[in-house]
Design a protein around this motif. Structure first.
Motif, PDB file in Angstrom:
ATOM      1  N   ASP A  82       0.870  -1.186   0.000  1.00  0.00           N
ATOM      2  CA  ASP A  82       0.000   0.000   0.000  1.00  0.00           C
ATOM      3  C   ASP A  82       0.906   1.235   0.000  1.00  0.00           C
ATOM      4  O   ASP A  82       1.753   1.366  -0.865  1.00  0.00           O
ATOM      5  N   ASN A  83       0.748   2.118   0.979  1.00  0.00           N
ATOM      6  CA  ASN A  83       1.576   3.321   0.985  1.00  0.00           C
ATOM      7  C   ASN A  83       2.724   3.241   1.998  1.00  0.00           C
ATOM      8  O   ASN A  83       3.342   4.248   2.335  1.00  0.00           O
ATOM      9  N   GLN A  84       3.023   2.027   2.486  1.00  0.00           N
ATOM     10  CA  GLN A  84       4.111   1.863   3.455  1.00  0.00           C
ATOM     11  C   GLN A  84       5.357   1.299   2.766  1.00  0.00           C
ATOM     12  O   GLN A  84       5.272   0.357   1.977  1.00  0.00           O
ATOM     13  N   TRP A  85       6.490   1.895   3.060  1.00  0.00           N
ATOM     14  CA  TRP A  85       7.781   1.535   2.461  1.00  0.00           C
ATOM     15  C   TRP A  85       8.755   1.196   3.581  1.00  0.00           C
ATOM     16  O   TRP A  85       8.891   1.943   4.548  1.00  0.00           O
ATOM     17  N   VAL A  86       9.447   0.055   3.462  1.00  0.00           N
ATOM     18  CA  VAL A  86      10.367  -0.386   4.516  1.00  0.00           C
ATOM     19  C   VAL A  86      11.697  -0.808   3.907  1.00  0.00           C
ATOM     20  O   VAL A  86      11.741  -1.637   2.998  1.00  0.00           O
ATOM     21  N   GLY A  87      12.781  -0.220   4.388  1.00  0.00           N
ATOM     22  CA  GLY A  87      14.119  -0.696   4.074  1.00  0.00           C
ATOM     23  C   GLY A  87      14.563  -1.630   5.193  1.00  0.00           C
ATOM     24  O   GLY A  87      14.449  -1.286   6.372  1.00  0.00           O
ATOM     25  N   PHE A  88      15.066  -2.803   4.862  1.00  0.00           N
ATOM     26  CA  PHE A  88      15.327  -3.809   5.894  1.00  0.00           C
ATOM     27  C   PHE A  88      16.383  -4.789   5.403  1.00  0.00           C
ATOM     28  O   PHE A  88      16.918  -4.658   4.301  1.00  0.00           O
ATOM     29  N   ASP A  89      16.717  -5.760   6.235  1.00  0.00           N
ATOM     30  CA  ASP A  89      17.581  -6.863   5.851  1.00  0.00           C
ATOM     31  C   ASP A  89      16.754  -8.132   5.786  1.00  0.00           C
ATOM     32  O   ASP A  89      15.888  -8.357   6.637  1.00  0.00           O
ATOM     33  N   ALA A  90      17.023  -8.959   4.793  1.00  0.00           N
ATOM     34  CA  ALA A  90      16.367 -10.253   4.649  1.00  0.00           C
ATOM     35  C   ALA A  90      17.452 -11.333   4.584  1.00  0.00           C
ATOM     36  O   ALA A  90      18.640 -11.053   4.746  1.00  0.00           O
ATOM     37  N   VAL A  91      17.049 -12.564   4.348  1.00  0.00           N
ATOM     38  CA  VAL A  91      17.992 -13.680   4.381  1.00  0.00           C
ATOM     39  C   VAL A  91      19.149 -13.466   3.410  1.00  0.00           C
ATOM     40  O   VAL A  91      20.319 -13.665   3.753  1.00  0.00           O
ATOM     41  N   GLU A  92      18.849 -13.034   2.167  1.00  0.00           N
ATOM     42  CA  GLU A  92      19.913 -12.885   1.169  1.00  0.00           C
ATOM     43  C   GLU A  92      20.899 -11.782   1.539  1.00  0.00           C
ATOM     44  O   GLU A  92      22.107 -11.922   1.319  1.00  0.00           O
ATOM     45  N   SER A  93      20.415 -10.676   2.107  1.00  0.00           N
ATOM     46  CA  SER A  93      21.347  -9.610   2.489  1.00  0.00           C
ATOM     47  C   SER A  93      22.152 -10.014   3.716  1.00  0.00           C
ATOM     48  O   SER A  93      23.319  -9.621   3.865  1.00  0.00           O
ATOM     49  N   PHE A  94      21.562 -10.814   4.615  1.00  0.00           N
ATOM     50  CA  PHE A  94      22.333 -11.361   5.725  1.00  0.00           C
ATOM     51  C   PHE A  94      23.468 -12.247   5.198  1.00  0.00           C
ATOM     52  O   PHE A  94      24.593 -12.184   5.674  1.00  0.00           O
TER      53      PHE A  94
END
Length: 462
Positions: free
Chosen positions: A327-339
């Motif tokens: 929707d209108n929410q944006w999140v920068g985060f770490d996931a398995v591949e970036s770990f």
């Protein structure tokens, strides 16, 4: 190393009893506070949870952990244990995993602790807080103290606090060493430090805080709540933002003389959230305003378990990190591949790894990836051999790469012949698995009570 913050309530409640300590070498309890130059607990139930937390390194069976008289609150967050009303009895019976080699840390400070309390500590006679800390750590069974001052020399702290922090570190280190000379095991000392050069250059005497056992690099939130992602590498910027990434932060501390084997690379299981100005623009630098608080975290730092079910994940290729929108929410985060990418990097740099924080991972495996997928990915990648060469910018191959024990059980790597690099279940043993790398075979074991699942390439509960 992993940290946990005991503040989440309701369905997201996570307590020391939920930790598998075999996935870590050190666990940090955040946070403690201070009062009149004395170390003290912050929450009404901290002293109870200290005992459960430190039992992770000495319990070896199912048993009643504790039955203590405590004030009975009018309402309890979640359902952590059984309460017996007017008697104020807290009883908890649990089967804990244990790790007899585990070291437990108590962290003092943090962002909410503020600057003034640390100023009060460093301008006073250090003997009071040092003696108080030694007594407190021994009373509750901790092995180490972690100083988390964000940040000396800024945020209202005078420039001279840079030198005062060095003196405080030296005071703790001297006291810990003196105690060890009597035959007791030496308490460990660490501190959390930022990755942004502006803070590092003005707030820390990096070449003088060599008395620390570990330096925990907070390689996330390079700006603050407005930072979008915690990139591994730069995006090709030609301005100051070229230094707002993991690689630049690591290089900075190493160049200042920090030994690689004491530098611990921090990774986060929470992301930063924003509300998009327009649904037609959802990219990395899209216009945005403050986010809608997460359903459990209730702030701009969104837990991985709050977003891992979202569908619109994108990767920033050169920075090796994802972002996601719904929707209108944006999140920068770490996931398995970036770990995985960050673990490969830190192994080649011969650094340690830290995760902030355990309770923000998907601890129950709600989204068919197995429980604690980020912690599992970290643990799994650390178990694999160091990649050869320098495939990423700024990465140096180590002089003594870590290499797990080769398995002799199937002859000369017969299991991995012809198989792609990756993880595979071992025949007739559900609790172990093979790591195949370049046709070579490495056998690893899941923590007690867990089995290897090929579907997620992770250890999961039986």
């Amino acid at each position: 190393m992993a940290a946990m913050v005991l503040s989440t309530q309701g369905a997201a409640l996570f307590l020391p009893r939920d930790i598998d300590p075999n996935l870590c070498t050190r666990l940090s309890y955040a946070f403690a506070g201070k009062n009149n130059h004395q170390l003290r607990s912050l929450e009404w139930n901290d002293k109870i949870l200290y005992q459960v937390f430190n039992s992770l390194k000495k319990m070896d069976s199912c048993s009643p952990l504790l039955t203590l008289s405590v004030p009975t609150p009018s309402s309890l967050p979640g359902n952590p244990a059984s309460w017996s009303g007017d008697r104020g009895q807290f009883s908890h019976i649990s089967c804990l995993f244990r790790n007899l080699k585990l070291k437990t840390l108590l962290a003092i400070g943090g962002w909410n602790f503020g600057t003034q309390k640390f100023i009060e500590i460093v301008v006073a006679n250090h003997r009071q807080i040092v003696d108080s800390a030694v007594k407190f750590l021994h009373t509750y069974g901790f092995d180490s103290l972690d100083l988390d001052w964000e940040h000396p020399g800024s945020q209202g702290s005078p420039a001279v606090d840079e030198e005062r922090l060095t003196a405080l570190v030296q005071g703790f280190a001297k006291a810990f060493q003196q105690e060890a000379s009597t035959g007791m095991e030496r308490l460990l000392l660490s501190t959390a430090v930022p990755g942004r050069q502006g803070y590092v250059d003005t707030d820390y005497e990096a070449d003088k805080i060599t008395h620390l056992d570990f330096i925990n690099l907070m390689a996330y939130d390079f700006h603050g709540s407005w930072e979008r992602v915690s990139p591994l590498f730069k995006r090709g910027e030609s301005n100051a933002a070229t230094k707002f990434n993991v690689d630049a932060a690591v290089q900075l501390w190493l160049q200042k003389g920090t030994p690689a084997n004491t530098l611990i690379l921090g990774m986060s299981t929470c992301g930063r959230s924003f509300t998009l100005a327009s649904l037609s623009d959802t990219g990395v630098e899209a216009p945005a305003r403050p986010c809608v608080p997460g359903p459990f975290t209730e702030e701009g730092g969104t837990a991985y378990y709050e977003v891992c079910s979202w569908k619109r994940e994108h990767r920033i290729g050169d920075q090796k990190v994802p972002y996601i929108s719904q929707d209108n929410q944006w999140v920068g985060f770490d996931a398995v591949e970036s770990f995985k990418a960050k673990v490969s990097y830190l192994k080649q740099k011969e650094l340690g790894a830290l995760v902030w924080a355990l309770d923000l991972d998907d601890v129950v495996g709600s989204f068919r990836t197995g429980p604690i997928p980020l912690i599992q990915a970290l643990w799994r990648e650390l178990s694999l051999p160091v990649p050869s060469g320098s495939p990423e910018p700024g990465v140096l191959a180590p002089s003594h790469p870590f290499e797990p024990k080769r398995s002799p059980s199937l002859g000369k790597d017969s299991f991995c012949q012809g198989k792609s690099n990756g993880l595979y279940p071992t025949p007739q043993n559900l609790s172990s698995y093979y790591g195949c790398a370049g046709g070579q075979q490495f056998q690893q074991s899941c923590p007690p009570g867990m089995v290897f699942s090929a579907s997620c390439e992770c250890c999961t509960w039986k």
